[in-house]
Design a protein around this motif. Sequence first.
Motif, mmCIF file in Angstrom:
data_model
loop_
_atom_site.group_PDB
_atom_site.id
_atom_site.type_symbol
_atom_site.label_atom_id
_atom_site.label_comp_id
_atom_site.label_asym_id
_atom_site.label_seq_id
_atom_site.Cartn_x
_atom_site.Cartn_y
_atom_site.Cartn_z
ATOM 1 N N UNK A 77 8.286 3.084 -3.031
ATOM 2 C CA UNK A 77 7.100 3.401 -1.869
ATOM 3 C C UNK A 77 6.054 4.255 -2.060
ATOM 4 N N UNK A 78 6.214 5.055 -3.007
ATOM 5 C CA UNK A 78 4.828 6.196 -3.460
ATOM 6 C C UNK A 78 4.069 5.324 -4.080
ATOM 7 N N UNK A 79 4.717 4.585 -5.412
ATOM 8 C CA UNK A 79 3.792 3.601 -6.156
ATOM 9 C C UNK A 79 3.033 2.680 -5.327
ATOM 10 N N UNK A 80 3.776 1.965 -4.143
ATOM 11 C CA UNK A 80 3.158 1.161 -3.384
ATOM 12 C C UNK A 80 1.787 1.715 -2.721
ATOM 13 N N UNK A 81 2.261 2.964 -2.256
ATOM 14 C CA UNK A 81 0.973 3.688 -1.526
ATOM 15 C C UNK A 81 -0.142 4.014 -2.631
ATOM 16 N N UNK A 82 0.326 4.591 -3.894
ATOM 17 C CA UNK A 82 -0.825 4.970 -4.807
ATOM 18 C C UNK A 82 -1.681 3.855 -5.251
ATOM 19 N N UNK A 83 -1.226 2.668 -5.325
ATOM 20 C CA UNK A 83 -1.819 1.316 -5.813
ATOM 21 C C UNK A 83 -2.650 0.473 -4.582
ATOM 22 N N UNK A 84 -2.007 0.916 -3.326
ATOM 23 C CA UNK A 84 -2.851 0.227 -2.161
ATOM 24 C C UNK A 84 -2.101 -1.255 -1.910
ATOM 25 N N UNK A 100 9.459 6.654 4.305
ATOM 26 C CA UNK A 100 8.564 5.743 3.514
ATOM 27 C C UNK A 100 7.687 5.105 4.608
ATOM 28 N N UNK A 101 8.317 5.011 6.082
ATOM 29 C CA UNK A 101 7.371 4.326 7.089
ATOM 30 C C UNK A 101 6.556 5.424 7.481
ATOM 31 N N UNK A 102 6.809 6.571 7.409
ATOM 32 C CA UNK A 102 5.889 7.645 8.039
ATOM 33 C C UNK A 102 4.734 7.975 6.925
ATOM 34 N N UNK A 103 4.974 7.761 5.672
ATOM 35 C CA UNK A 103 3.862 7.883 4.842
ATOM 36 C C UNK A 103 2.896 6.600 4.469
ATOM 37 N N UNK A 104 3.733 5.213 4.636
ATOM 38 C CA UNK A 104 2.834 4.205 4.495
ATOM 39 C C UNK A 104 2.132 3.669 5.775
ATOM 40 N N UNK A 105 2.691 4.305 6.897
ATOM 41 C CA UNK A 105 1.783 3.932 8.028
ATOM 42 C C UNK A 105 2.398 2.731 8.925
#
Length: 213
Positions: A77-84, A100-105
């Motif tokens: 999920x961190x890579x998903x967040x990084x690349x949008x 993951x939910x808290x970080x990704x929204x």
Amino acid sequence: MDPEHSAPRPRGLYLITPDEGDTGRLLARLEPLLALHPCWLQYRNKPAGPALRRRQASALVEACARHRVPLLVNDDWRLALEVGAAGAHLGEGDGALEEARAAMGPDALLGASCYDDPGRARRALAAGADHVAFGAFFPSSTKPAARRATPALLRQAAALPAPVVAIGGITPDNGRGLVEAGADLLAVIAGVFDAPDPVAAARAYQACFDPPP
């Protein structure tokens, strides 16, 4: 995902990328398939190192945006967040869904592998997942040792308040039965990318969701 702002329940082909080390070739293989508008695309490349995964995921975000196909990143999920990317899919050992939910929204797509376990699916949804995946339903070349699920599990999962993904050895011939049992999405890698005509194969999977003649 915030239920007040959620999109209609997804239904259709959930395409997953093969282990392709050449980014240009990966994009070339995907372009005609993205033009068919699969429901979602998941970026999955187990052998790739971090730099290649970042490059490929970034390139796929752009390709998917052109075709308006949401991109999810497998395992990270961190890579998903990084690349949008639009979201991520987590299996056992890929980190806490709550984190993951808290970080990704609230609007990110967040899936969880639930194998053959409805209880795991309920816990995943409570922890922040907005869709769950069961399988393998049939012998799979991608995961030959995967735990096996049955169509009866999909019928049980119909009570879950979230989309249900079926994965594992799915073909156009056996896929319709899984849809009739309750699968909202059919997740496929080899059935499309190893087919002699991947575009025709993808269309055949999409036809599993058509009303029976």
